[in-house]
Scaffold this active site. Sequence first.
Site, PDB file in Angstrom:
ATOM      1  CB  CYS A   8      -1.060   0.043   1.101  1.00 15.28           C
ATOM      2  SG  CYS A   8      -0.316  -0.024   2.713  1.00 15.28           S
ATOM      3  CG  ASN A  11       4.512  -1.442   5.279  1.00 19.26           C
ATOM      4  OD1 ASN A  11       5.544  -1.729   5.857  1.00 19.26           O
ATOM      5  ND2 ASN A  11       3.327  -2.439   5.053  1.00 19.26           N
ATOM      6  CB  CYS A  13      -3.764   1.554   7.144  1.00 17.46           C
ATOM      7  SG  CYS A  13      -3.719   3.102   7.854  1.00 17.46           S
ATOM      8  NE  ARG A  14      -4.683   1.229   1.646  1.00 14.61           N
ATOM      9  CZ  ARG A  14      -4.539   1.828   0.446  1.00 14.61           C
ATOM     10  NH1 ARG A  14      -5.326   1.732  -0.621  1.00 14.61           N
ATOM     11  NH2 ARG A  14      -3.632   2.734   0.255  1.00 14.61           N
ATOM     12  CB  SER A  15       0.430  -3.498   2.934  1.00 16.88           C
ATOM     13  OG  SER A  15       1.114  -2.409   3.579  1.00 16.88           O
ATOM     14  CG  ASP A 127      -5.526   5.358   2.808  1.00 19.67           C
ATOM     15  OD1 ASP A 127      -5.510   4.478   3.762  1.00 19.67           O
ATOM     16  OD2 ASP A 127      -4.450   5.584   2.333  1.00 19.67           O
TER      17      ASP A 127
END
Length: 162
Positions: A8, A11, A13-15, A127
């Site tokens: 993402c 690095n 939140c999402r990934s 996001d």
Amino acid sequence: MIKVLFVCLGNICRSPLAEAIFNHQIQKLNLPHKFKSDSCGTSDYHIGELPDERSIKCANDHGIKISHRGRQLSHADIRDFDYIIAMDKSNRSNIYKLMDTYSQTHDQIHLMRDFQPNNSESEEVPDPYYGGEDGFEKVYQILDESIKELIAKLQKEHQVYA
């Protein structure tokens, strides 16, 4: 060993959440010896930082632990990982730019939601950074569903079973 990298922007939140979900699901399938996963960001905004507290809380709410420090995508990642899974088109584009400096093919790059069954909503994992906890839960649901399908695809493609 099949190596999967989740990417993402920052690095945090999402990934890292995707990496934690992937590891959790692989563990439940008794396949941790067959897969290696990691996550990173295309930016250098959060190198060395822990994931966002809301990502950690969301994962913990689902019985998943996150153990990660933010890092930036590198040329070595492009070389070392079999699959690179971008959370959105912007980060996929950034990955392509890094790859093109080495004239590599883009076959190993995928969007996370390419694996989400019956997805008609969007090609991108949103996001959640500027929103509330409900955004993190939505991202968790997208990732959980997509990663189950990703793992099933990898198992079938590589004939990997417990």
